[in-house]
Scaffold this active site. Structure first.
Site, PDB file in Angstrom:
ATOM      1  N   ARG A   1     -10.310   0.164   8.765  1.00  0.00           N
ATOM      2  CA  ARG A   1      -9.695  -1.047   9.385  1.00  0.00           C
ATOM      3  C   ARG A   1     -10.882  -2.302   9.649  1.00  0.00           C
ATOM      4  O   ARG A   1     -10.295  -2.967  10.163  1.00  0.00           O
ATOM      5  CB  ARG A   1      -8.338  -0.702   9.695  1.00  0.00           C
ATOM      6  CG  ARG A   1      -7.226  -0.905   9.276  1.00  0.00           C
ATOM      7  CD  ARG A   1      -6.305  -1.289  10.135  1.00  0.00           C
ATOM      8  NE  ARG A   1      -5.507  -2.069   9.500  1.00  0.00           N
ATOM      9  CZ  ARG A   1      -3.907  -1.538   8.980  1.00  0.00           C
ATOM     10  NH1 ARG A   1      -3.585   0.174   8.569  1.00  0.00           N
ATOM     11  NH2 ARG A   1      -2.805  -1.805   9.316  1.00  0.00           N
TER      12      ARG A   1
ATOM     13  N   ARG B   1      -0.337  -9.305  13.154  1.00  0.00           N
ATOM     14  CA  ARG B   1      -0.932  -8.757  12.578  1.00  0.00           C
ATOM     15  C   ARG B   1      -2.339  -9.337  11.537  1.00  0.00           C
ATOM     16  O   ARG B   1      -3.223  -8.794  11.006  1.00  0.00           O
ATOM     17  CB  ARG B   1       0.275  -7.709  12.287  1.00  0.00           C
ATOM     18  CG  ARG B   1      -0.054  -6.018  12.666  1.00  0.00           C
ATOM     19  CD  ARG B   1       1.978  -6.347  12.538  1.00  0.00           C
ATOM     20  NE  ARG B   1       1.770  -5.254  11.531  1.00  0.00           N
ATOM     21  CZ  ARG B   1       3.104  -4.491  10.483  1.00  0.00           C
ATOM     22  NH1 ARG B   1       4.576  -5.744  11.231  1.00  0.00           N
ATOM     23  NH2 ARG B   1       2.961  -4.688   9.199  1.00  0.00           N
TER      24      ARG B   1
ATOM     25  N   ARG C   1      11.654  -5.637   4.674  1.00  0.00           N
ATOM     26  CA  ARG C   1      11.260  -4.291   4.699  1.00  0.00           C
ATOM     27  C   ARG C   1      11.875  -4.083   6.382  1.00  0.00           C
ATOM     28  O   ARG C   1      12.749  -3.299   6.581  1.00  0.00           O
ATOM     29  CB  ARG C   1       9.857  -3.961   4.879  1.00  0.00           C
ATOM     30  CG  ARG C   1       9.554  -2.057   5.386  1.00  0.00           C
ATOM     31  CD  ARG C   1       8.582  -1.039   5.276  1.00  0.00           C
ATOM     32  NE  ARG C   1       7.111  -2.210   6.515  1.00  0.00           N
ATOM     33  CZ  ARG C   1       6.429  -2.658   6.575  1.00  0.00           C
ATOM     34  NH1 ARG C   1       5.021  -2.137   5.773  1.00  0.00           N
ATOM     35  NH2 ARG C   1       5.723  -3.002   7.309  1.00  0.00           N
TER      36      ARG C   1
ATOM     37  N   LYS D   1       0.713  -1.307   0.166  1.00  0.00           N
ATOM     38  CA  LYS D   1      -0.129  -0.411  -0.021  1.00  0.00           C
ATOM     39  C   LYS D   1       0.911   1.042   0.412  1.00  0.00           C
ATOM     40  O   LYS D   1       0.743   2.071  -0.822  1.00  0.00           O
ATOM     41  CB  LYS D   1      -0.802  -0.012   1.414  1.00  0.00           C
ATOM     42  CG  LYS D   1      -2.231  -0.853   1.609  1.00  0.00           C
ATOM     43  CD  LYS D   1      -3.037  -0.869   2.522  1.00  0.00           C
ATOM     44  CE  LYS D   1      -1.711  -1.211   3.868  1.00  0.00           C
ATOM     45  NZ  LYS D   1      -1.776  -2.437   3.948  1.00  0.00           N
TER      46      LYS D   1
ATOM     47  N   ARG E   1      10.800  -0.581  11.372  1.00  0.00           N
ATOM     48  CA  ARG E   1       9.690  -0.206  12.258  1.00  0.00           C
ATOM     49  C   ARG E   1       9.676  -1.681  13.079  1.00  0.00           C
ATOM     50  O   ARG E   1       9.742  -3.053  13.336  1.00  0.00           O
ATOM     51  CB  ARG E   1       8.543  -0.345  11.141  1.00  0.00           C
ATOM     52  CG  ARG E   1       8.192   0.426  10.725  1.00  0.00           C
ATOM     53  CD  ARG E   1       6.802   0.043   9.846  1.00  0.00           C
ATOM     54  NE  ARG E   1       5.706  -0.498  10.091  1.00  0.00           N
ATOM     55  CZ  ARG E   1       4.471  -0.188   9.490  1.00  0.00           C
ATOM     56  NH1 ARG E   1       4.731   0.019   7.793  1.00  0.00           N
ATOM     57  NH2 ARG E   1       3.430  -1.036   9.566  1.00  0.00           N
TER      58      ARG E   1
HETATM   59  P1  AP5 Z   1       4.963  -1.218   1.717  1.00  0.00           P
HETATM   60  O1  AP5 Z   1       4.185  -0.910   0.931  1.00  0.00           O
HETATM   61  O2  AP5 Z   1       5.549  -1.261   2.932  1.00  0.00           O
HETATM   62  O3  AP5 Z   1       3.256  -2.878   2.116  1.00  0.00           O
HETATM   63  P2  AP5 Z   1       1.837  -2.010   3.206  1.00  0.00           P
HETATM   64  O4  AP5 Z   1       1.549  -2.284   2.750  1.00  0.00           O
HETATM   65  O5  AP5 Z   1       2.077  -0.472   3.212  1.00  0.00           O
HETATM   66  O6  AP5 Z   1       2.636  -2.389   4.284  1.00  0.00           O
HETATM   67  P3  AP5 Z   1       2.795  -2.001   6.396  1.00  0.00           P
HETATM   68  O7  AP5 Z   1       2.940  -2.941   7.216  1.00  0.00           O
HETATM   69  O8  AP5 Z   1       2.269  -0.572   6.292  1.00  0.00           O
HETATM   70  O9  AP5 Z   1       0.586  -2.058   6.813  1.00  0.00           O
HETATM   71  P4  AP5 Z   1      -0.082  -2.121   8.216  1.00  0.00           P
HETATM   72  O10 AP5 Z   1      -1.412  -2.092   7.481  1.00  0.00           O
HETATM   73  O11 AP5 Z   1      -0.103  -3.276   8.660  1.00  0.00           O
HETATM   74  O12 AP5 Z   1       0.665  -0.864   8.228  1.00  0.00           O
HETATM   75  P5  AP5 Z   1       0.382   0.484   9.125  1.00  0.00           P
HETATM   76  O13 AP5 Z   1       1.127   1.448   8.975  1.00  0.00           O
HETATM   77  O14 AP5 Z   1      -1.189   0.671   8.087  1.00  0.00           O
HETATM   78  O15 AP5 Z   1       5.325  -3.101   1.547  1.00  0.00           O
HETATM   79  C1  AP5 Z   1       5.856  -3.829   2.485  1.00  0.00           C
HETATM   80  C2  AP5 Z   1       7.542  -4.046   2.423  1.00  0.00           C
HETATM   81  O16 AP5 Z   1       7.526  -5.095   0.729  1.00  0.00           O
HETATM   82  C3  AP5 Z   1       8.295  -3.240   1.663  1.00  0.00           C
HETATM   83  O17 AP5 Z   1       9.900  -3.326   1.857  1.00  0.00           O
HETATM   84  C4  AP5 Z   1       8.088  -3.350  -0.100  1.00  0.00           C
HETATM   85  O18 AP5 Z   1       9.624  -2.686  -0.570  1.00  0.00           O
HETATM   86  C5  AP5 Z   1       7.761  -4.637  -0.804  1.00  0.00           C
HETATM   87  N1  AP5 Z   1       7.339  -4.239  -1.446  1.00  0.00           N
HETATM   88  C6  AP5 Z   1       6.505  -3.799  -1.732  1.00  0.00           C
HETATM   89  N2  AP5 Z   1       5.565  -3.918  -3.365  1.00  0.00           N
HETATM   90  C7  AP5 Z   1       6.783  -4.936  -3.209  1.00  0.00           C
HETATM   91  C8  AP5 Z   1       6.591  -5.887  -4.378  1.00  0.00           C
HETATM   92  N3  AP5 Z   1       5.508  -5.897  -5.768  1.00  0.00           N
HETATM   93  N4  AP5 Z   1       7.545  -7.187  -5.046  1.00  0.00           N
HETATM   94  C9  AP5 Z   1       8.419  -7.210  -4.039  1.00  0.00           C
HETATM   95  N5  AP5 Z   1       8.413  -5.814  -2.858  1.00  0.00           N
HETATM   96  C10 AP5 Z   1       7.394  -5.107  -3.040  1.00  0.00           C
HETATM   97  O19 AP5 Z   1       0.197  -0.439  10.183  1.00  0.00           O
HETATM   98  C11 AP5 Z   1       0.629   0.016  11.412  1.00  0.00           C
HETATM   99  C12 AP5 Z   1      -0.295  -0.243  12.737  1.00  0.00           C
HETATM  100  O20 AP5 Z   1      -0.924   0.819  13.207  1.00  0.00           O
HETATM  101  C13 AP5 Z   1      -1.228  -1.480  12.441  1.00  0.00           C
HETATM  102  O21 AP5 Z   1      -0.810  -2.450  12.668  1.00  0.00           O
HETATM  103  C14 AP5 Z   1      -1.952  -0.850  13.947  1.00  0.00           C
HETATM  104  O22 AP5 Z   1      -2.333  -0.980  14.809  1.00  0.00           O
HETATM  105  C15 AP5 Z   1      -2.785   0.813  13.614  1.00  0.00           C
HETATM  106  N6  AP5 Z   1      -3.304   1.643  12.915  1.00  0.00           N
HETATM  107  C16 AP5 Z   1      -3.078   2.065  11.990  1.00  0.00           C
HETATM  108  N7  AP5 Z   1      -3.917   2.494  10.761  1.00  0.00           N
HETATM  109  C17 AP5 Z   1      -5.653   1.756  11.478  1.00  0.00           C
HETATM  110  C18 AP5 Z   1      -6.982   1.654  11.565  1.00  0.00           C
HETATM  111  N8  AP5 Z   1      -7.125   2.641  10.747  1.00  0.00           N
HETATM  112  N9  AP5 Z   1      -7.018   1.578  12.561  1.00  0.00           N
HETATM  113  C19 AP5 Z   1      -6.750   0.759  14.086  1.00  0.00           C
HETATM  114  N10 AP5 Z   1      -5.570   0.709  14.007  1.00  0.00           N
HETATM  115  C20 AP5 Z   1      -4.725   1.178  13.476  1.00  0.00           C
HETATM  116 MG    MG Z   2       2.063   1.213   4.665  1.00  0.00          MG
END
Ligand code: AP5
Ligand code: MG
Length: 190
Positions: A89, A146, A128, A14, A134
């Site tokens: 979410r 997660r 990552r 994402k 992180r």
């Molecule tokens: P990346 O693009 O970083 O993936 P992402 O989908 O953004 O993954 P996240 O881990 O950020 O998602 P998340 O939903 O767990 O975390 P968030 O920050 O929202 O890609 C991942 C890796 O893969 C990178 O190294 C990239 O280079 C690589 N990659 C990407 N595409 C690729 C491809 N095609 N081929 C090869 N490699 C590739 O949330 C974190 C925490 O915050 C949650 O757990 C929760 O505690 C809290 N939180 C956030 N939002 C909410 C909400 N709405 N409600 C409640 N709690 C929340």
């Molecule tokens: Mg992300």
């Protein structure tokens, strides 16, 4: 204004894809995860609350992120729309988003769901972890929590948006460029 929900499991890509999407379509990127990590880094009261939950792989309370989103909508201008990454979410968050947008007679334009299998989630997040440090990427146990949290609390949104005719899924496997092209093909339709 356009409101796109960028949906998908942890590590789906994402954040990676959001960068080019916002440029191409003149959108403002809102990642609730990134906003929460900023609060943690600042040591705010909200950051202290969020830290304990994020480091366990659990979600923060709905009201916290809903407030953040509404604040961004109110304060950002000069764009054609918003790209919501990692929000909503939970079902209550999706309903809250609909209520917030209804205040200005607006609605979600579409979801863009990036889908990858669970095994790939682990692989990408571990990759990552080596680059970004992180806290919630550091242990396999937290990554697993997660994944489970995603399946239990977030996956029901697929049905929510499908029922509204707003769910669009793209294959998140393959190279970053391949996934980007699939997303652009889809986004060009809106
Ligand atoms: P990346 O693009 O970083 O993936 P992402 O989908 O953004 O993954 P996240 O881990 O950020 O998602 P998340 O939903 O767990 O975390 P968030 O920050 O929202 O890609 C991942 C890796 O893969 C990178 O190294 C990239 O280079 C690589 N990659 C990407 N595409 C690729 C491809 N095609 N081929 C090869 N490699 C590739 O949330 C974190 C925490 O915050 C949650 O757990 C929760 O505690 C809290 N939180 C956030 N939002 C909410 C909400 N709405 N409600 C409640 N709690 C929340
Ligand atoms: Mg992300």
């Amino acid at each position: 204004m356009k409101y796109y929900v960028l949906f998908g499991p942890p590590g789906a890509g994402k954040g990676t894809q959001a960068k080019e999407m916002v440029e191409k379509y003149n959108l403002h990127h809102i990642s609730t995860g990134a906003l929460l990590r900023k609060e943690i880094a600042a040591g705010s009261e909200l950051g202290i609350l969020a830290k304990g939950l994020i480091e366990k792989g659990c979600l923060v309370p709905d009201e916290v992120v809903e407030g953040m989103i509404e604040n961004e909508f109110r304060t950002v201008s000069g764009v054609e729309g918003f790209l919501l990454d990692g929000f909503p979410r939970t079902l209550p968050q999706a309903e809250a988003l609909d209520r917030i947008l209804a205040k200005t007679s607006e609605e979600v334009t579409a979801t863009v769901s990036i889908m990858i299998p669970d095994e790939m989630i682990m692989e990408r997040i571990k990759g990552r972890a080596l680059k970004e440090g992180r806290a919630d990427d550091a242990s396999e146990e937290v990554i697993n929590t997660r994944i489970v949290t995603y399946h239990n609390q977030t996956e029901p949104l697929i049905e929510y948006y499908t029922d509204k005719g707003k769910y669009n899924e793209i294959d998140g496997t393959g190279t970053i460029e391949e996934v980007r092209d699939r997303i652009f093909d889809l986004m060009d339709k809106f």
